[in-house]
Write a protein that holds these residues in place. Structure first.
Motif, PDB file in Angstrom:
ATOM      1  N   LEU A 195      -9.074   2.668  33.876  1.00 12.32           N
ATOM      2  CA  LEU A 195      -9.203   3.401  32.617  1.00 12.32           C
ATOM      3  C   LEU A 195      -8.349   2.772  31.516  1.00 12.32           C
ATOM      4  O   LEU A 195      -8.776   2.681  30.363  1.00 12.32           O
ATOM      5  CB  LEU A 195      -8.801   4.863  32.821  1.00 12.32           C
ATOM      6  N   ARG A 196      -7.149   2.327  31.888  1.00 10.65           N
ATOM      7  CA  ARG A 196      -6.303   1.677  30.881  1.00 10.65           C
ATOM      8  C   ARG A 196      -6.932   0.379  30.399  1.00 10.65           C
ATOM      9  O   ARG A 196      -6.912   0.068  29.203  1.00 10.65           O
ATOM     10  CB  ARG A 196      -4.922   1.420  31.482  1.00 10.65           C
ATOM     11  N   GLN A 236     -12.020  10.660  37.989  1.00  9.91           N
ATOM     12  CA  GLN A 236     -10.624  11.086  37.999  1.00  9.91           C
ATOM     13  C   GLN A 236     -10.512  12.610  38.110  1.00  9.91           C
ATOM     14  O   GLN A 236      -9.674  13.146  38.839  1.00  9.91           O
ATOM     15  CB  GLN A 236      -9.929  10.589  36.735  1.00  9.91           C
ATOM     16  N   ASN A 294      -7.170   6.969  43.218  1.00 13.04           N
ATOM     17  CA  ASN A 294      -6.694   7.531  41.956  1.00 13.04           C
ATOM     18  C   ASN A 294      -5.917   6.494  41.155  1.00 13.04           C
ATOM     19  O   ASN A 294      -6.056   6.390  39.933  1.00 13.04           O
ATOM     20  CB  ASN A 294      -5.823   8.756  42.248  1.00 13.04           C
ATOM     21  N   ALA A 295      -5.100   5.685  41.841  1.00  5.88           N
ATOM     22  CA  ALA A 295      -4.342   4.630  41.156  1.00  5.88           C
ATOM     23  C   ALA A 295      -5.282   3.571  40.587  1.00  5.88           C
ATOM     24  O   ALA A 295      -5.092   3.083  39.462  1.00  5.88           O
ATOM     25  CB  ALA A 295      -3.339   4.003  42.137  1.00  5.88           C
ATOM     26  N   GLU A 321      -8.952  14.862  41.170  1.00  6.47           N
ATOM     27  CA  GLU A 321      -7.919  15.863  40.919  1.00  6.47           C
ATOM     28  C   GLU A 321      -8.327  17.237  41.434  1.00  6.47           C
ATOM     29  O   GLU A 321      -7.577  17.895  42.189  1.00  6.47           O
ATOM     30  CB  GLU A 321      -7.634  15.929  39.409  1.00  6.47           C
ATOM     31  N   ASN A 331      -6.987   4.972  37.425  1.00  5.01           N
ATOM     32  CA  ASN A 331      -6.085   4.999  36.269  1.00  5.01           C
ATOM     33  C   ASN A 331      -5.904   3.604  35.682  1.00  5.01           C
ATOM     34  O   ASN A 331      -5.899   3.420  34.451  1.00  5.01           O
ATOM     35  CB  ASN A 331      -4.731   5.580  36.676  1.00  5.01           C
TER      36      ASN A 331
END
Length: 838
Positions: free
Chosen positions: A284-285, A127, A277-278, A131, A281
């Motif tokens: 990661l959740r 991530q 990236n989506a 970024e 994320n």
């Protein structure tokens, strides 16, 4: 309790014949009693050849698992909650299976957690790469669009001046219409994270390896990032390396592996970047939820283990101790019974027999265990029953050596004499009160402080009752010296001395003080009621008076303690029925010491008590003792030619010269009396036994062991040399040991003078200035020097000197210290080792 310490407990050597099916239960109950010291009957076998070696290995393996559980509980910071109820105890096999199951489950949970944590850390780093690297490419794209606009402007307005930032060959740059990216030679790139501390060296190595054919962009990450491989927080930076050619790519990948950089994919297309990236994320959740669930599962499992960990530790440690003890027993050829031998106190015989009978009943053995006392000439171990007060003094004595069996124990006297001699050197009311506060704090909160894990503090804590007694005696001697932080006190009234010209004047302003001195107050007919008169403080003769008093006092204390030690040797000779040592060691030693330094102590007390104000005794005791040997019988220094007495004041009583001559003859007779009779008598007895061809063991046993030669071949020269050494040691020691007690005077003087210097040169000097800030600073300096130098260093010095006086000057008169300690098989000791308490 003190008389129980005077001599060690009477011991007996016992033999146990234990049925095999009752062996484990018998050893367990004997461990609960804690009064039987087993002898190892299998010294010829290694640890792996013994009968119960496999059971010991099993216990070691279970202890390893329990240590693993304890480490995991400590790492997770699990609080142990009280048990909800009494749980059924496991036997060894059930506990072994339970621990195996728990270890497998915990290892599986930890493995899954590690994998999930690694995946989570990798996704976090990915991530960050998306970024930071995306920012690099966005910046590059913006720059490319700017250049394209500049070129378009030049074509439209050719007269516009060139910018210094523009390329010299703009025509060689071809820009892509869709992305604005340079497409020269098909540049490639590698993205990832590297340790910030290695970033500079990483850049240099890349430059050298590619010969400058690369472009590196770095972006430092705020805060620390969890490393996937190590699992620890580290400072890292995101990097993007641009290169040209497959060969450069290979070099860069190898260098990334060398420096431990983590590489991650990065798509060039912006839509793919957003999609990745989506996905990251979302992943990661999911991992965060899964990690929380795994942590709760791990904490639940560790919480269940923590409730029983202490009990399991104690149970397995006891089982290991039992099997280790069973390995010391010999097994009968039929393997139906085990034979044990060991020492036990005679007072504990009833408890041991009851434990054996109870073990036979609980194990349902068909045959009872046989308890039989054995006769032996082997020296038994030494066992003293101590409590928390007397234990520290017993440890002080045993640091020199463990007492021989049934030998007089110096700890009985050390309980009083050790803190008292310490206080003689440390005497001060103020310092004693400070030490009392420390000792009282350690005693009052001893239960809370027993769990402190600090080696230096534990040494102080173990001596808390010794510190308490030392402080009490220091307060007493401080009152005797009439000193509180080196300042005089008037607890028992004003001084009994006054200024001759004006009784109302203080001593410091008395004009006759430095010349003729002060005089006794007519209102008093007696000296100061208790301790030293405060008039001596601050006078020019203070040191002369206190030195004389404390020096003589030290000699008297030393002679009394050494004489006590010699009389204690008589009790040892009586206990061992050693009539030769009683006649030819004890009696000559008492006479020798009394004739020299006992006589000196009597003269000191006579000089203190028999003189009057009008006719004081002015005898020079140094002169008296020196001329006692140089000119025997001539006390008043009578000149042989003129017959005139040159020092008549040395004659303290009638017949003193004849008495000194007699004492001198006694001393000279005592030396050969200690030297020759005992070896000659032992030789004569040995020759008589050899001539008769037999010896009566019981009748002669009390004489065979004189001088420590029992059971050994008699060699006259060895016995004679031993006696010569013993005699020379005593004669020379009578002088050197007495002189050694002068350390009482020396350390007391040093302590008083240091305290006076700190008081007058630091505290009082600051008060005399009158500035509040200076007064506070000087008080702080005085407090620190008092605590650091006097309370810490001086107290340690006085402690060590008191220790030497007891070990060398006192105990060598009677204490052999060549025994060995009684170490019983006890579960109490195993519990102390587990909890770390002393």
């Amino acid at each position: 309790m003190v008389m129980d310490l005077f001599r060690s407990e009477e011991m007996m050597l016992a033999q146990l014949i234990i049925p095999a099916d009752a062996a484990h239960e018998t050893i367990t109950l004997l461990g609960q009693v804690g009064m039987f010291q087993f002898k190892d009957l299998n010294t010829d076998k290694s640890a792996f050849q013994r009968t119960y070696a496999n059971q010991v290995k099993r216990c070691d393996e279970m202890l390893r698992k329990l240590r693993f559980f304890n480490d995991q509980i400590t790492k997770a910071d699990i609080m142990v909650s009280p048990k909800a109820g009494i749980q059924r105890p496991y036997d060894l096999d059930e506990l072994e299976a339970k621990l195996e199951e728990l270890e497998s489950e915990l290892l599986e949970v930890n493995g899954n957690q590690d994998k999930l944590s690694r995946s989570h850390s990798e996704l976090v780093e990915l991530q960050l790469v998306l970024e930071k690297a995306g920012g690099f490419f966005d910046e590059a794209m913006t720059g490319a669009n700017t250049i394209q606009e500049e070129l378009h402007m030049r074509e439209t307005f050719p007269e516009r001046a060139l910018s210094i930032e523009e390329p010299l060959l703009p025509d060689s740059i071809e820009l892509q219409e869709t992305g604005g990216m340079r497409n020269l030679n098909q540049l490639g790139f590698v993205t990832g994270l590297v340790l910030t501390e290695k970033a500079a060296s990483f850049e240099r190595v890349l430059f050298r390896a590619t010969r400058g054919n690369m472009f590196l962009k770095l972006a430092h990450i705020e805060g620390k990032v969890n490393d996937p491989a190590l699992g620890t927080k580290m400072e890292k930076s995101v990097f993007v390396v641009f290169f040209a050619g497959e060969r450069a790519r290979t070099k860069i990948l190898k260098l990334c592996e060398a420096v431990g950089a983590n590489r991650y994919p990065f798509p060039e297309d912006r839509s793919r970047q957003r999609h990745m990236n989506a996905e990251v994320n979302a992943r990661l959740r999911e991992l965060h939820v899964t990690l929380e669930a795994g942590t709760r599962q791990s904490e639940t499992l560790l919480g269940q283990i923590a409730q029983n960990l202490a009990d399991w530790n104690l149970q397995v440690s006891r089982e290991k101790a039992v099997y280790h003890t069973l390995n010391k027993l010999s097994i009968d050829v039929t393997r139906k019974c085990l034979i044990a031998e060991g020492w036990c106190p005679t007072v504990a015989r009833r408890r041991i027999v009851d434990a054996i009978d109870r073990a036979t009943y609980q194990s349902s053995a068909q045959v009872n265990t046989i308890f039989k006392e054995l006769n032996t000439k082997e020296m038994p171990p030494t066992f003293f029953q101590t409590n928390k007060v007397t234990e520290v003094f017993q440890d002080i004595v045993e640091a020199y050596g463990v007492a021989r069996y049934r030998e007089v124990n110096p700890a009985v006297f050390t309980i009083v004499t050790f803190p008292f001699l310490f206080a003689v050197m440390f005497g001060d009311l103020g310092h004693g009160l400070l030490m009392l506060l420390v000792g009282a704090f350690l005693v009052i909160y001893e239960k809370k402080l027993s769990n402190v894990d600090n080696e230096i503090f534990n040494m102080v804590y173990a001596g808390r009752y010794c510190i308490l007694l030392m402080s009490m005696f220091s307060i007493y001697t401080g009152i005797l010296y009439n000193e509180v932080f080196s300042m005089p006190m008037t607890l028992f009234g004003e001084s009994h001395f006054v200024c001759p010209s004006d009784h109302s004047l203080p001593f410091s302003r008395c004009p006759e003080g430095p010349k003729t001195g002060v005089v006794m107050n007519p209102a008093y007919d007696t000296p100061y009621p208790f301790g030293v008169d405060p008039v001596w403080h601050g006078t020019k003769t203070e040191l002369q008076f206190t030195n004389s008093m404390k020096m003589k006092m030290s000699v008297i204390m030393g002679v009394v303690q050494m004489t006590c030690g010699i009389f204690l040797s008589a009790l040892n000779h009586r206990q061992s029925k050693d009539r030769l040592s009683m006649m030819y060691e004890f009696i000559p030693q008492v006479l020798f010491l009394s004739s020299m330094f006992g006589y000196l102590s009597i003269l000191i007390m006579m000089k203190w008590t028999m003189g009057t104000r009008e006719a004081p005794i002015k005898a020079d005791l140094y002169h008296v003792m020196i001329y006692m040997f140089l000119q025997p019988g001539n006390v008043d220094c009578t000149n042989s030619l003129t017959g005139v007495a040159e020092c008549p004041e040395n004659l303290m009583f009638a017949g003193q010269g004849y008495l000194q001559l007699f004492l001198l003859l006694v001393m000279f007779v005592c030396v050969p009396m200690m030297l020759f009779p005992k070896p000659l008598i032992l030789k004569k007895r040995h020759e008589a036994r050899n001539a008769s061809g037999f010896s009566r063991l019981e009748d002669d046993d009390d004489d065979d062991h004189h001088g420590g030669h029992g059971g050994e071949e008699f060699v006259f020269t060895d016995v004679l040399v031993h006696q010569i050494i013993h005699t020379i040691e005593f004669v020379l020691g009578a002088v050197s040991n007495t002189a050694s007690y002068l350390r009482l005077w020396a350390l007391s003087l040093a302590h008083a003078q240091l305290s006076a210097v700190f008081w007058e040169r630091i505290l009082m000097m600051g008060i005399s200035i009158g500035n509040p800030v200076v007064m506070v600073v000087c008080f702080f300096m005085w407090a620190m020097t008092t605590l650091g130098v006097l309370m810490a260093m001086e107290s340690l010095s006085a402690f060590l000197h008191a220790l030497r006086l007891h070990w060398v000057e006192f105990q060598n008169k009677f204490y052999q210290g060549d025994g060995y300690k009684f170490v019983a098989f006890s579960f109490v000791d195993a519990g102390k080792e587990l909890t770390g308490t002393a």
